[in-house]
Design a protein around this motif. Structure first.
Motif, mmCIF file in Angstrom:
data_model
loop_
_atom_site.group_PDB
_atom_site.id
_atom_site.type_symbol
_atom_site.label_atom_id
_atom_site.label_comp_id
_atom_site.label_asym_id
_atom_site.label_seq_id
_atom_site.Cartn_x
_atom_site.Cartn_y
_atom_site.Cartn_z
ATOM 1 N N LYS A 128 0.824 -1.207 0.000
ATOM 2 C CA LYS A 128 0.000 0.000 0.000
ATOM 3 C C LYS A 128 0.858 1.257 0.000
ATOM 4 O O LYS A 128 1.801 1.391 0.806
ATOM 5 C CB LYS A 128 -0.905 -0.003 1.236
ATOM 6 N N VAL A 130 -10.560 -6.878 -0.189
ATOM 7 C CA VAL A 130 -9.875 -6.351 0.992
ATOM 8 C C VAL A 130 -8.830 -5.329 0.569
ATOM 9 O O VAL A 130 -8.047 -5.564 -0.359
ATOM 10 C CB VAL A 130 -9.193 -7.487 1.785
ATOM 11 N N ASP A 131 -8.842 -4.192 1.266
ATOM 12 C CA ASP A 131 -7.820 -3.173 1.049
ATOM 13 C C ASP A 131 -6.504 -3.646 1.660
ATOM 14 O O ASP A 131 -6.495 -4.188 2.777
ATOM 15 C CB ASP A 131 -8.266 -1.857 1.705
ATOM 16 N N LYS A 168 -4.286 -2.208 3.186
ATOM 17 C CA LYS A 168 -3.902 -1.574 4.446
ATOM 18 C C LYS A 168 -4.601 -2.236 5.632
ATOM 19 O O LYS A 168 -4.278 -1.943 6.785
ATOM 20 C CB LYS A 168 -4.241 -0.082 4.426
ATOM 21 N N THR A 169 -5.545 -3.161 5.352
ATOM 22 C CA THR A 169 -6.279 -3.844 6.406
ATOM 23 C C THR A 169 -5.340 -4.691 7.250
ATOM 24 O O THR A 169 -4.433 -5.357 6.722
ATOM 25 C CB THR A 169 -7.379 -4.737 5.801
ATOM 26 N N ALA A 170 -5.550 -4.687 8.555
ATOM 27 C CA ALA A 170 -4.716 -5.480 9.454
ATOM 28 C C ALA A 170 -4.734 -6.944 9.033
ATOM 29 O O ALA A 170 -5.786 -7.526 8.798
ATOM 30 C CB ALA A 170 -5.216 -5.339 10.892
ATOM 31 N N TYR A 182 -3.489 -7.993 6.273
ATOM 32 C CA TYR A 182 -3.263 -8.005 4.827
ATOM 33 C C TYR A 182 -2.207 -6.983 4.400
ATOM 34 O O TYR A 182 -1.916 -6.871 3.218
ATOM 35 C CB TYR A 182 -4.572 -7.732 4.078
ATOM 36 N N ASP A 183 -1.680 -6.244 5.348
ATOM 37 C CA ASP A 183 -0.626 -5.292 5.017
ATOM 38 C C ASP A 183 0.643 -6.064 4.648
ATOM 39 O O ASP A 183 0.837 -7.219 5.062
ATOM 40 C CB ASP A 183 -0.360 -4.363 6.193
ATOM 41 N N THR A 240 -16.211 2.060 1.749
ATOM 42 C CA THR A 240 -15.007 1.656 2.470
ATOM 43 C C THR A 240 -13.842 1.367 1.524
ATOM 44 O O THR A 240 -12.689 1.711 1.807
ATOM 45 C CB THR A 240 -15.285 0.414 3.334
ATOM 46 N N LEU A 241 -14.148 0.730 0.392
ATOM 47 C CA LEU A 241 -13.101 0.340 -0.549
ATOM 48 C C LEU A 241 -12.921 1.337 -1.687
ATOM 49 O O LEU A 241 -11.937 1.255 -2.427
ATOM 50 C CB LEU A 241 -13.408 -1.038 -1.129
#
Length: 388
Positions: free
Chosen positions: A115, A294-295, A297-299, A301-302, A356-357
């Motif tokens: 990200k 899922v973004d 930056k999501t916990a 998935y970073d 959100t996305l």
């Protein structure tokens, strides 16, 4: 002709000349706009094609037969300049900051999104980068079990049928109980003759050979270690371990982690790319289909977490079945300032996935004098789709 008649004729000629030049100027402006817009559209199509090709091949050579290698730390060295993975130097732009945040360590995975990995000088905003890895062996993608510990000059395997001269070999130890053990990349010697019943695979290739590498030694691998063919270590059919991201001057850049070209150099893939953003398509039920987006930056998935090598991060890597990429493209030259502006904005990506996305890019006043295009594409990771 009288003086009055001559003045009238000159006046009429001037008015006609002004009208003609105004028409030509307007026509030329429209032509430049149309040409620039078409150029951007073609760049977008080309860039989407290149990313599609890279991502569809992601995980080839190790996903189907050796998914236990997911998350192993890659160690590799070249005859020059020496150790290349983990990468200890300052990585070339635009990936310098990204490499620092990852500590120069890269773990085996089909795709990892970093990200806001780059900050292109034209956009001035964060743009995502993709770390994409795939082998190219084709027929030799089944890992081969060790029969004895290895040494710098030789691996002892159950068979060597899937290997050819100069191939790159991925070595990983399945005996580790604390997550994936570090992986070594070695090279088959150029004099090796494939076929027959030979079980000794000679190493010490001309380019990728070293022992130890970053403290990892071949002699430490157990008899339940595996050797997987990644493809040729020459330019004829090499594996693809690359980083893709937006650099300065709206250039989409690639970086070869295996350093097969000029050492520590980024190369331009396409121009006209203003920003790139991406999302993970995740299978949460184990049925091989994408359930959620899922973004990165999501916990959990970073990039730092996915590069940690923990059991949880490896499970997450296995659940990623697709990547959705969004590109913002911009014309090279600005147009005349108008009211309203040429592109008042804001620009948006992933609008159909909810607030959100959704990514929204507000344009500054000066940025509104350019024309933009957005392209989105969803690319399945076909080599990971069948993993549960």
């Amino acid at each position: 002709m009288s003086l009055i008649e001559l003045m009238v004729a000159v006046t009429i000629a001037l008015v006609m000349s002004l009208a003609i030049f105004s028409t030509l100027s307007s026509s030329e402006g429209r032509k430049r706009t149309l040409t620039a817009t078409n150029d951007v559209a073609q760049v977008g199509i080309f860039s989407a094609y290149q990313l599609d090709k890279l991502l569809r091949s992601a995980g080839s050579g190790f996903s189907q037969g050796a998914d236990f290698t997911f998350g192993c730390q890659l160690t590799a060295t070249r005859t020059a300049p020496g150790q290349i993975l983990p990468f200890t130097a300052a990585m070339a732009a635009p990936f310098t900051a990204m490499n620092t945040s990852l500590g120069g360590s890269y773990r085996l995975a089909p795709v990892i999104i970093v990200k806001d990995a780059t900050t292109p000088n034209i956009s001035g905003k964060g743009s995502d980068a993709l770390i994409i890895m795939s082998g190219s062996a084709g027929f030799g993608e089944v890992p081969t079990l060790f029969t004895a510990t290895g040494a710098l000059t030789q691996l002892n395997l159950q068979n060597t049928v899937s290997f050819q001269a100069n191939d790159l070999v991925l070595l990983t130890d399945t005996a580790s109980a604390t997550g994936p053990a570090p992986c070594m990349i070695e090279q088959v010697t150029s004099s090796f003759l494939t076929g027959g019943t030979a079980t000794a695979l000679p190493l010490a290739g001309s380019t990728y050979s070293g022992d130890p590498i970053n403290g990892i030694t071949l002699a430490a691998y157990s008899t339940v270690a595996m050797a997987t063919n990644l493809g040729s270590g020459t330019v004829s059919n090499p594996p693809s371990f690359v980083i893709v991201g937006v650099g300065d001057n709206n250039n989409l850049m690639t970086y070869d982690l295996l350093q097969m070209g000029t050492f520590n150099t980024s190369e331009a893939m396409a121009d006209g790319i203003f920003e790139m953003h991406a999302l993970y398509g995740v299978d949460t039920t184990g049925n091989g289909t994408v359930d959620i987006w899922v973004d990165p930056k999501t916990a959990g998935y970073d990039a730092v977490t996915l590069q940690s090598g923990t059991t949880a991060s490896v499970s997450t890597l296995r659940s990623i079945k697709a990547i959705r990429v969004g590109l913002i493209l911009r014309t090279q030259l600005p147009e005349k300032a108008t009211t309203p502006s040429v592109t008042p904005g804001p620009l948006a990506l992933f609008s159909d996935l909810g607030a959100t996305l959704k990514y929204t890019r507000t344009l500054a006043t000066a940025e509104q004098n350019f024309r933009y295009r957005t392209i989105e594409t969803t690319i399945p990771l076909r080599n990971v789709l069948l993993l549960n």
